[in-house]
Design an enzyme around this catalytic site. Structure first.
Site, short mmCIF file in Angstrom:
data_model
loop_
_atom_site.label_atom_id
_atom_site.label_comp_id
_atom_site.label_asym_id
_atom_site.label_seq_id
_atom_site.Cartn_x
_atom_site.Cartn_y
_atom_site.Cartn_z
N GLY A 71 0.82 -1.21 0.00
CA GLY A 71 0.00 0.00 0.00
C GLY A 71 0.85 1.26 0.00
O GLY A 71 0.46 2.29 0.55
N SER A 74 1.86 2.38 -5.34
CA SER A 74 2.53 2.06 -6.60
C SER A 74 1.76 2.57 -7.82
O SER A 74 2.37 2.98 -8.80
CB SER A 74 2.78 0.55 -6.72
OG SER A 74 1.64 -0.18 -6.42
N SER A 75 0.42 2.60 -7.75
CA SER A 75 -0.36 3.06 -8.91
C SER A 75 -0.08 4.53 -9.22
O SER A 75 0.12 4.90 -10.38
CB SER A 75 -1.85 2.89 -8.67
OG SER A 75 -2.13 1.62 -8.19
N ALA A 77 2.55 6.29 -8.20
CA ALA A 77 3.97 6.48 -8.54
C ALA A 77 4.25 6.07 -9.98
O ALA A 77 4.98 6.76 -10.70
CB ALA A 77 4.85 5.69 -7.57
N ASP A 114 -1.52 10.69 -2.64
CA ASP A 114 -0.42 9.81 -3.08
C ASP A 114 0.21 10.32 -4.38
O ASP A 114 1.42 10.25 -4.57
CB ASP A 114 -0.90 8.36 -3.21
CG ASP A 114 -2.27 8.23 -3.84
OD1 ASP A 114 -2.88 9.26 -4.24
OD2 ASP A 114 -2.77 7.10 -3.96
O1 PMV Z 1 -4.72 2.85 1.29
P1 PMV Z 1 -3.99 3.99 0.75
O2 PMV Z 1 -2.57 4.02 1.17
O3 PMV Z 1 -4.18 4.19 -0.70
O4 PMV Z 1 -4.55 5.29 1.48
C1 PMV Z 1 -5.89 5.63 1.40
C2 PMV Z 1 -6.12 6.90 2.15
C3 PMV Z 1 -7.56 7.37 2.14
O5 PMV Z 1 -7.58 8.63 2.82
C4 PMV Z 1 -8.44 6.39 2.90
C5 PMV Z 1 -8.08 7.52 0.73
C6 PMV Z 1 -7.49 8.68 -0.04
O6 PMV Z 1 -7.46 8.58 -1.27
O7 PMV Z 1 -7.10 9.68 0.56
#
Ligand code: PMV
Length: 282
Positions: A71, A74-75, A77, A114
């Site tokens: 988690g 990677s998508s 990045a 992300d």
């Molecule tokens: O599960 P991850 O690492 O993709 O994190 C999700 C984080 C959330 O706040 C639940 C969703 C988001 O896109 O912000």
């Protein structure tokens, strides 16, 4: 040519960020690399990047220093690194906006934190779909990471919070407000380097994530183990339900905590924080 973009860990503000509240995310030393060539496996993000900015006949392939199961993002990045490959002179803003659109098209949900971390790197305060994006003057974070061994689908967890919010809008609204207050204090304390307080704030944030129903037994047992071994504070990172537990801890307790995480059934993952954003490697 090869380009790369970092993975990420969400430090504060998980879930609340989906509803416009700020979060704090750090880019990590694990990276995703993109170069020219035929790709194998899941090529949806590479294909979408090529469709956006590529020429006919362009092929791209990706490799990474980390497994998609953690988690670490990677998508996003891979999408960011692919866009950099296709337009090396594009600005961060152009890359972020195009990559976020691609990730939303394919995944359906996501705050874009992300994508922002993969693009600009460092440690950032992020919110409102990218309207808030502030790089924090922080060097290394004394962070330890334990993987639960459980891979969870982010969209499923986001949906479960949406359902809870529909049923109890006031309660969930209050939780998000409280998380925002924690995020804003965490920003100050991280800049000051007051890691003991940052740990306490992680504990508070975790309580609210528990209330939202996104923690799990495995996460809780890693949190208990890390704290009993001397961590200043600990929480889940990301969507919850599994994935990773993070904690901040004094250097002299590190080994002890890592042992405790392993004994509790977690996998210790060694990363460093505050990594550089997307770049051309060669
Ligand atoms: O599960 P991850 O690492 O993709 O994190 C999700 C984080 C959330 O706040 C639940 C969703 C988001 O896109 O912000």
């Amino acid at each position: 040519m090869t380009t790369s973009a970092p993975g990420k860990l969400l430090l504060f503000g998980d879930h609340a960020v989906v509803y416009g509240h700020p979060c704090i995310v750090t880019a990590i030393s694990e990276r995703l690399y993109v170069s020219e060539g035929e790709a194998a496996g899941d090529t949806r993000f590479l294909d979408a990047a090529i469709a956006a900015w590529g020429k006919q006949g362009t092929t791209l392939s990706a490799t990474s220093t980390f497994s998609g199961k953690y988690g670490f993002g990677s998508s996003s990045a891979v999408t960011v690194a692919a866009l950099k490959m296709l337009r090396p002179n594009a600005t961060h803003k152009e890359i972020f906006e195009t990559a976020y659109k691609i990730v939303l098209d394919i995944q359906g949900v996501g705050s874009g934190f992300d994508v922002a971390a993969a693009t600009v790197g460092g440690t950032i305060l992020y919110g409102e779909g990218g309207k808030v994006l502030e790089q924090l003057p922080i060097k290394q974070i004394p962070l330890l990471v334990g993987y639960t061994g459980v891979k969870v689908d982010t969209a499923t967890m986001v949906k479960s919070v949406a359902q809870k919010r529909e049923k109890e809008p006031e309660k969930v609204g209050r939780i998000f407000e409280a998380i925002e207050t924690i995020v804003l204090e965490a920003k100050e304390k991280m800049i000051e380097g007051d890691w003991e307080r940052v740990g306490r704030l992680m504990d508070f944030n975790q309580e609210y994530l528990r209330d939202l129903g996104v923690s799990s037994e495995k996460l809780e047992s890693l949190i208990v183990a890390a704290k009993a071994a001397g961590a200043w504070g600990a929480k889940l990172s990301g969507a919850g339900g599994g994935d990773c537990m993070i904690c901040v801890a004094p250097e002299d307790k590190k080994e002890f905590i890592e042992e405790a995480i392993t004994k509790a059934g977690g996998e210790v993952i060694h990363i460093s924080t505050n990594a550089e954003g997307v770049r051309v490697e060669s």
